[in-house]
Design a protein around this motif. Structure first.
Motif, short mmCIF file in Angstrom:
data_model
loop_
_atom_site.label_atom_id
_atom_site.label_comp_id
_atom_site.label_asym_id
_atom_site.label_seq_id
_atom_site.Cartn_x
_atom_site.Cartn_y
_atom_site.Cartn_z
N ASP A 157 -18.44 4.35 -15.40
CA ASP A 157 -17.69 5.59 -15.58
C ASP A 157 -17.49 6.18 -14.19
O ASP A 157 -18.39 6.75 -13.61
CB ASP A 157 -18.49 6.52 -16.49
CG ASP A 157 -17.89 7.92 -16.60
OD1 ASP A 157 -16.81 8.17 -16.03
OD2 ASP A 157 -18.51 8.78 -17.26
N THR A 158 -16.28 6.01 -13.66
CA THR A 158 -16.02 6.30 -12.25
C THR A 158 -15.38 7.68 -12.09
O THR A 158 -14.28 7.90 -12.56
CB THR A 158 -15.07 5.26 -11.66
OG1 THR A 158 -13.83 5.31 -12.40
CG2 THR A 158 -15.64 3.86 -11.79
N THR A 170 -7.29 11.93 -6.98
CA THR A 170 -6.19 11.50 -6.11
C THR A 170 -6.58 11.70 -4.65
O THR A 170 -6.31 10.86 -3.79
CB THR A 170 -4.93 12.32 -6.44
OG1 THR A 170 -4.66 12.23 -7.83
CG2 THR A 170 -3.72 11.83 -5.65
N ASP A 187 -14.10 20.62 -9.58
CA ASP A 187 -14.82 20.26 -10.80
C ASP A 187 -16.14 21.00 -10.91
O ASP A 187 -16.82 21.25 -9.91
CB ASP A 187 -15.12 18.75 -10.83
CG ASP A 187 -13.92 17.94 -11.27
OD1 ASP A 187 -13.25 18.35 -12.22
OD2 ASP A 187 -13.65 16.89 -10.66
N ARG A 225 -3.40 14.96 -14.75
CA ARG A 225 -3.76 16.25 -14.20
C ARG A 225 -2.54 17.14 -14.12
O ARG A 225 -1.49 16.74 -13.66
CB ARG A 225 -4.32 15.95 -12.83
CG ARG A 225 -4.58 17.10 -11.99
CD ARG A 225 -5.39 16.54 -10.86
NE ARG A 225 -5.33 17.40 -9.73
CZ ARG A 225 -5.91 17.10 -8.59
NH1 ARG A 225 -6.51 15.93 -8.44
NH2 ARG A 225 -5.85 17.94 -7.60
C1 WT7 Z 1 -9.75 14.82 -11.88
C2 WT7 Z 1 -8.92 14.09 -10.88
C3 WT7 Z 1 -9.79 9.36 -10.88
C4 WT7 Z 1 -8.40 8.99 -10.65
C5 WT7 Z 1 -7.53 9.40 -11.77
C6 WT7 Z 1 -7.42 10.90 -11.97
C7 WT7 Z 1 -11.22 14.24 -13.58
C8 WT7 Z 1 -11.58 11.80 -13.07
C9 WT7 Z 1 -13.44 11.40 -14.11
C10 WT7 Z 1 -14.64 10.92 -14.71
C11 WT7 Z 1 -15.04 13.08 -15.48
C12 WT7 Z 1 -13.13 12.76 -14.27
C13 WT7 Z 1 -11.87 15.28 -12.69
C14 WT7 Z 1 -11.13 15.12 -11.39
N1 WT7 Z 1 -11.96 12.98 -13.62
N2 WT7 Z 1 -12.46 10.85 -13.36
N3 WT7 Z 1 -15.01 9.62 -14.62
N4 WT7 Z 1 -15.41 11.80 -15.38
N5 WT7 Z 1 -13.92 13.59 -14.96
O1 WT7 Z 1 -7.17 11.50 -10.74
O2 WT7 Z 1 -5.32 13.03 -11.45
O3 WT7 Z 1 -6.50 13.33 -9.25
O4 WT7 Z 1 -7.64 13.87 -11.41
O5 WT7 Z 1 -9.92 14.01 -13.03
O6 WT7 Z 1 -11.65 16.54 -13.24
O7 WT7 Z 1 -11.16 16.27 -10.59
P1 WT7 Z 1 -6.58 12.95 -10.68
#
Ligand code: WT7
Length: 647
Positions: A409-410, A414, A498, A524
């Motif tokens: 769970d990564t 961005t 976060d 997002r």
């Molecule tokens: C936001 C970033 C990761 C690349 C795709 C999304 C949430 C992302 C998780 C996870 C909980 C997560 C956070 C972060 N998020 N991965 N494994 N567990 N929350 O990238 O569109 O830039 O969004 O996605 O809230 O801040 P993004």
């Protein structure tokens, strides 16, 4: 209640790149002496001119700046292609699965991909595209999208991919912001049997973009689309005329690689800029360690190249590591909910990386769709984009992975370029719902609202205290906004946006955004963007958008709308506004609930009290907190009395 813990399976601990002891050892080295650690791991990629400087970063206003490997030079397309030709030129680089299972797949070797990239790079050059220039890519999930990215990287052009689900307006805004004069697109996209009018969207967008002089048109469906002589060129025939020789441009480590627009809590989307050297090291290293990737394995990241996951883990990371990367054009439930697992069986996929929202949607369809496929090839599963609820995690583990495959769970963003907090399959006992521990070189911390560091098991705001190679370098065209957005809330720290809990074992549990950003199906979105789309409608006076819990999407979109005085809001207007937002931004921004309200709760100084609206969106209205500073408390009673009936 004790949390479930899944120990590292013995075969993983014994055979993985790193076991638990090795993880702690490497992590310690990476934190104690980042220069030495990254000097060693920076060598994992090919440099034209080797770096002698490693880390040169500061999060403080006085000497703010982020530079990694700054005196080295390299080319990323050469790292993805040329370096593999001698050893694995005939291995499959991209395994492409089309939207419909009745259409044949495509298998593209490293040698073939190299040739296509060189030809396309020459085509870009022939249209005058120079190093540092921005190229907008608005393509469906077809191999040509990867070709286009790598061709840009080859000549040092900066790609800006716009997700093919975005509207003409959203596309135009991004073209204008990065001042790009060339757009790469297709006649139509194909997803779940539905056609997406990409070329028509481009034509519409370009009415606002007089500086665009070239559109390269890929024929995907063969639909009859408008063709503007002099501006539009046919992808296939133009490429065929080009030479298959194109020397990679020597890029400095800190030369830009790509821009990717992402939503923030205020204003228009930000052009997140990633540079070449640090990003390359980060994407390739995280791909190798997080997925325990070994050459020859079939790897599938089910993300779209329109998002950062597609950049780092469909294209750049895997190709730098010589992987066979599956690229899927379609959706999880077309033609039926077995689709993902049928593709797994068809190609013998060993590593599968997907989003919780898709898993939740498939989970709802029942286990039979999964069970009727073999999935024997799977050895590792991954999750990304949003918190994965323990129920979905358990289902993924038991039903999809037959209780055999670890789940990574990564957590990342961005902005971070690649995975930041993540299990390593041979090293990390798993707790469903936790992204677990930091990757090498990542120093997460929790702070309270005043920026005080919190120790031990606690809740807090998630920050990162020092730089890592894959970090974004700036917001395109607005370096001040970069500093203000990420480094000013808590001085000297990178603020992720976060909220997070750390447990007694030091595991991190991301609880979701604490700014005005919502995460809908792993996408997002800034609530401010949806609000400005709504108020652009002639009948709308004011709007406020919050997230609401949603079984499948994680979060849904809840919009409070106040209409102009003479307007009597009704069901027809509600539908009209839903369609309006879809048209302004794209289908991913479709509001789930629109509540018409004669007024929004405001303080006497006129500020909307979002806290109250969030609680209503969350259906948690028993305690709305202090409402004494409201200009007109009766507004809240009206909102509560008129909440729409939710399914
Ligand atoms: C936001 C970033 C990761 C690349 C795709 C999304 C949430 C992302 C998780 C996870 C909980 C997560 C956070 C972060 N998020 N991965 N494994 N567990 N929350 O990238 O569109 O830039 O969004 O996605 O809230 O801040 P993004």
């Amino acid at each position: 209640m004790g949390e479930a813990v899944y120990p590292v399976p013995e075969n993983w601990a014994a055979n993985a790149l790193v076991d638990e002891a090795r993880y702690f050892e490497m992590y310690r080295q990476s934190i104690e002496d980042p220069d030495a650690f990254w000097a060693e791991h920076g060598k994992r990629i090919d440099w034209i001119k080797p770096f002698t400087k490693v880390k040169n970063t500061s999060y403080h206003e006085a000497d703010f700046g982020i530079r990694w490997f700054e005196d080295g030079s390299l080319n990323l397309s050469a790292n993805c292609l040329d370096r593999h030709l001698a050893t694995r030129g005939d291995d499959i680089a991209i395994l492409w699965e089309p939207d419909s299972p009745t259409e044949p797949e495509r298998r593209i070797t490293y040698r073939q991909l190299h040739e296509q990239v060189c030809r396309f790079a020459n085509l870009l050059k022939s249209r005058g595209v120079k190093k540092g220039e921005r190229v907008t890519i608005y393509l469906p999930m077809v191999p040509e999208a990867a070709v286009a990215m790598l061709a840009c990287a080859r000549i040092g052009a900066i790609h800006s991919i716009v997700f093919a689900g975005f509207s003409p307006d959203a596309l135009a805004g991004r073209i204008i912001d990065c001042d790009s004069r060339i757009v790469l697109t297709a006649d139509e996209g194909l997803r779940g049997g539905k056609k997406v009018p990409l070329k028509a969207n481009v034509d519409e967008a370009l009415k606002q973009c007089p500086d665009v002089d070239t559109v390269v048109l890929l024929r995907r469906t063969g639909a009859d689309v408008a063709f503007v002589e002099g501006r539009d060129i046919e992808w296939a025939s133009a490429v065929a005329r080009q030479s298959a020789d194109c020397a990679p441009e020597e890029m400095s480590a800190e030369d830009p690689l790509f821009i990717l627009y992402t939503s923030g809590s205020t204003g228009k989307p930000k052009g997140v800029l990633h540079t070449t050297g640090g990003y390359a090291v980060w994407a390739s290293m995280t791909h190798e360690y997080v997925f325990d990737y070994r050459p020859g394995q079939i790897y599938w990241c089910a993300a779209d190249i329109g998002w950062v996951t597609g950049h780092s883990y469909v294209v750049y990371g895997p190709l730098m590591n010589g992987a066979t990367t599956v690229m899927f054009e379609g959706v999880p439930n077309f033609p039926d909910p077995s689709r993902f697992w049928q593709v797994v069986d068809k190609f013998g996929v060993e590593i599968f990386y997907g989003a919780p929202t898709a898993l939740r949607a498939l989970m709802r369809e029942g286990d039979e769709w999964v069970k009727k496929t073999s999935r024997q090839s799977l050895r590792l599963l991954g999750s990304v984009g949003e918190p994965i609820n323990p129920e979905a995690w358990e289902w993924y583990h038991k039903v999809v992975g037959d209780a055999r495959c670890p789940i990574v769970d990564t957590w990342w963003q961005t902005e971070t370029g690649g995975a930041m907090i993540t299990p390593l399959p041979g090293a990390t006992p798993l707790k469903p719902g936790s992204a677990s521990r930091p990757f090498f070189g990542v120093k997460p911390a929790l702070v309270d609202n005043d920026g005080n560091f919190l120790d031990g098991a606690t809740d807090g705001c998630l920050v990162v205290t020092d730089s890592w190679p894959g970090q974004m370098r700036t917001v395109w065209g607005d370096h001040e906004r970069f500093f203000q957005t990420y480094f000013s809330t808590f001085k000297g720290l990178y603020f992720t946006g976060d909220g997070c809990r750390r447990d007694e074992d030091g595991y991190y549990w991301i609880t979701g955004r604490i700014d005005d950003v919502i995460n809908v199906s792993g996408h997002r979105m800034g609530t401010a963007e949806i609000e400005s789309a709504l108020v652009a409608h002639p009948k709308v006076a004011e709007a406020a958008v919050v997230g609401m819990p949603h079984d499948i999407k994680g979060q849904g979109i809840y919009a409070f709308v106040t209409c102009n005085a003479e307007i009597e809001p009704d069901e027809a207007l509600r539908k009209e506004l839903v369609a309006w937002v879809r048209h302004e931004i794209g289908p991913i921004a479709t509001p789930d609930v629109i509540q018409f309200a004669p007024g929004l709760p405001k303080t006497r100084s006129g500020k909307i009290m979002r806290r109250i609206l969030r609680k209503i969106g969350e259906n948690d209205v028993s305690n709305l907190g202090d409402t004494s500073t409201l200009a007109d408390p009766s507004v809240v009673d009206n909102l509560l009395a008129n909440r729409p009936q939710l399914a």
